[in-house]
Every structure is written in structure tokens, then in C-alpha cells.
Design an enzyme around this catalytic site. Sequence first.
Site, PDB file in Angstrom:
ATOM      1  N   ARG A 144     -36.848  -4.184 -20.990  1.00 51.38           N
ATOM      2  CA  ARG A 144     -35.460  -4.559 -20.704  1.00 51.38           C
ATOM      3  C   ARG A 144     -34.905  -3.820 -19.497  1.00 51.38           C
ATOM      4  NH1 ARG A 144     -33.417  -8.495 -19.889  1.00 51.38           N
ATOM      5  NH2 ARG A 144     -34.582  -9.234 -21.715  1.00 51.38           N
ATOM      6  N   LYS A 169     -18.179  -0.267  -3.869  1.00 49.58           N
ATOM      7  CA  LYS A 169     -17.824  -1.222  -4.931  1.00 49.58           C
ATOM      8  C   LYS A 169     -19.090  -1.621  -5.683  1.00 49.58           C
ATOM      9  CE  LYS A 169     -13.832  -2.858  -2.332  1.00 49.58           C
ATOM     10  NZ  LYS A 169     -13.190  -3.985  -1.613  1.00 49.58           N
ATOM     11  N   LYS A 177      -8.445   6.273   4.446  1.00 59.55           N
ATOM     12  CA  LYS A 177      -7.927   4.916   4.312  1.00 59.55           C
ATOM     13  C   LYS A 177      -6.401   4.940   4.248  1.00 59.55           C
ATOM     14  CE  LYS A 177     -10.427   1.812   2.494  1.00 59.55           C
ATOM     15  NZ  LYS A 177     -11.102   0.878   1.551  1.00 59.55           N
ATOM     16  N   GLU A 214      -9.382   4.362   8.872  1.00 68.44           N
ATOM     17  CA  GLU A 214      -8.984   2.960   8.775  1.00 68.44           C
ATOM     18  C   GLU A 214      -7.751   2.686   9.634  1.00 68.44           C
ATOM     19  OE1 GLU A 214      -8.795   0.638   4.877  1.00 68.44           O
ATOM     20  OE2 GLU A 214      -6.671   0.964   5.309  1.00 68.44           O
ATOM     21  N   ASP A 244      -9.572  -2.985   9.646  1.00 67.30           N
ATOM     22  CA  ASP A 244      -9.419  -3.583   8.324  1.00 67.30           C
ATOM     23  C   ASP A 244      -8.466  -4.778   8.321  1.00 67.30           C
ATOM     24  OD1 ASP A 244     -10.077  -3.451   5.494  1.00 67.30           O
ATOM     25  OD2 ASP A 244      -7.978  -2.911   5.204  1.00 67.30           O
TER      26      ASP A 244
END
Length: 285
Positions: free
Chosen positions: A102, A137, A169, A202, A224
Site C-alpha cells: 500500500r 502547497k 510576501k 514579492e 505576483d
Amino acid sequence: MISKAQFEKEIDLIIENAIREDVGSGDHSSLACIPAEAKGKAKLLVKDKGILAGVDFALQVFGYVDPNLKIEVLIKDGRTIERGDIAFYVEGSSQSILKAERLVLNAMQRMSAIATKTNTFVQKLEGTNTKILDTRKTTPGIRALEKWAVKIGGGENHRFALYDMVMLKDNHIDFAGGITKAINKTKDYLKANQLDLKIIVEARNLKEIEEILESEGVYRILIDNFNYEDTRQAVKLINGKCLTESSGGITLDTARKYAECGVDYISSGALTHSVYNLDLSLKAI
């Protein structure tokens, strides 16, 4: 980026934790009906089309579960696969094969999906000087696997985590009191703590890019959520003073247009957070 040793440690931790989670006190299904001395053989059957990833990881899993298992690899990581292909054979203790099954499948199915999606971006950007990057992410606990898959698919890894690169950011900038203050505070912090980390900043508009360029020591500017025209203008303003990266909702359909604006990198969280597992199975033979 993290070192090879750090990355290998992450992989070891993933395997250890996954086996703990899945096997626990024992694989009682196998223990109940398969003799300990029973030997068997299985094949990794491909039931989908894409880029294979996770073979080397599977070898590590089998080795962790039972060093006596023998694996014959037919298709290596990064190769194109078609339905009906056999990626490898594994032979040895039947109980051991089932114990590892698995984890091997879960990892390879997801890694292959990520490698396949990454490769579609790589092909879309072919002929430009722009490289595709992943992001943070990722699925908690298996980031190393997902970033490994991006590399197998021909992409590049962004920072691994919060500790191996500084990225200022919008929220960092706003909490710090502005771009220049955030950059200066970061430089002071890195110097005081004897840290050699690259700084990415950013920018939300062209004015912020102009302000960033007033500071020395910025490794890359994150352009961005810019449109194409503003991206081209941003690249022109930066003029090679540092690297450039486009981000923010960039899709396979729009990636090449952003690349043609002249950016060095495009980052996409979709490489790891929006994929459908490739269909693979481990079949006894």
C-alpha cells in the site's frame, strides 16, 4: 535548498512513519492466512498513461520492510508509461510484499501524477528560457516525495520549507511596515544569526518592484498576479538585476504567455495540490 543528507533523512522519516501508520502491531490479514515461510512474486502493473515516478522510493520501501526482497526494475523513474506496462517485479517473502504494497502504491500513484503534470508544463515552456517551479502547497508529511516527483517530471524545486530560503510576501511586508523595512530587517536578522539564505521578495505592482530594486541583496523578485503587459514591464524594469518569478493562478493555458514575457521562473502550486493519481497496481503472479 536543503542538502542531500537532509532530503534523505526526510525520505527515511516518511517511510518509517508510513509503515508505523499502516502496519502498526502487524499486518494481521497476511499473518492470519499466509505462512511466514511463503514466497511469492508480484508485478507493478501500469493501468494509465503518463510519467513514471517513485520507483527509487519503492526500492527504499521494500528494503526497509525486508532487505531480502529482490526487485527487477524494467522502467526507471522519469520514463513515459502506457497502460499494460510492467514497471518492476518484486520477489521474496509474501508477507513482506503485502506489508509494503500500500505504501508503494500510494506513493507511486501520487508521485507519477505530479511528475506527469509537471512534464506537461515543461513541454509547454519548451523553447523558452523559463523553468517551472513547485511551491510549499504540498501534502503535509510527504513534501519530500512530492518535490522529488516534480524533479522527475523535469521541473525545479522552489525552497523546501520555511528554513532554507527567505520569502517576504505581502503579509510579511505589511506586518514589517513596508518593503524596505522588511528587507533591511531580514538582512540584519540573517547577519546576526550567521545565516546564508537567499531572499525573495514579492511585488504586487510595478511601484513595489521599483522599491525592491532600491535594496541590494535580493535574489529573486516574485511578480505576483501581474497581467502579461505588466509582467513584461516588470522584467524590463528589473533588467537582470536579480532573477524573476511569475506566480498567481498561472495555468497550463497561460504559462507560455508568461514565459514569453521573459521571466526566469514560473511557480505553480497546482503541480502538487491539483493532481489525480495515476492508476497503478501490484499484482501477484
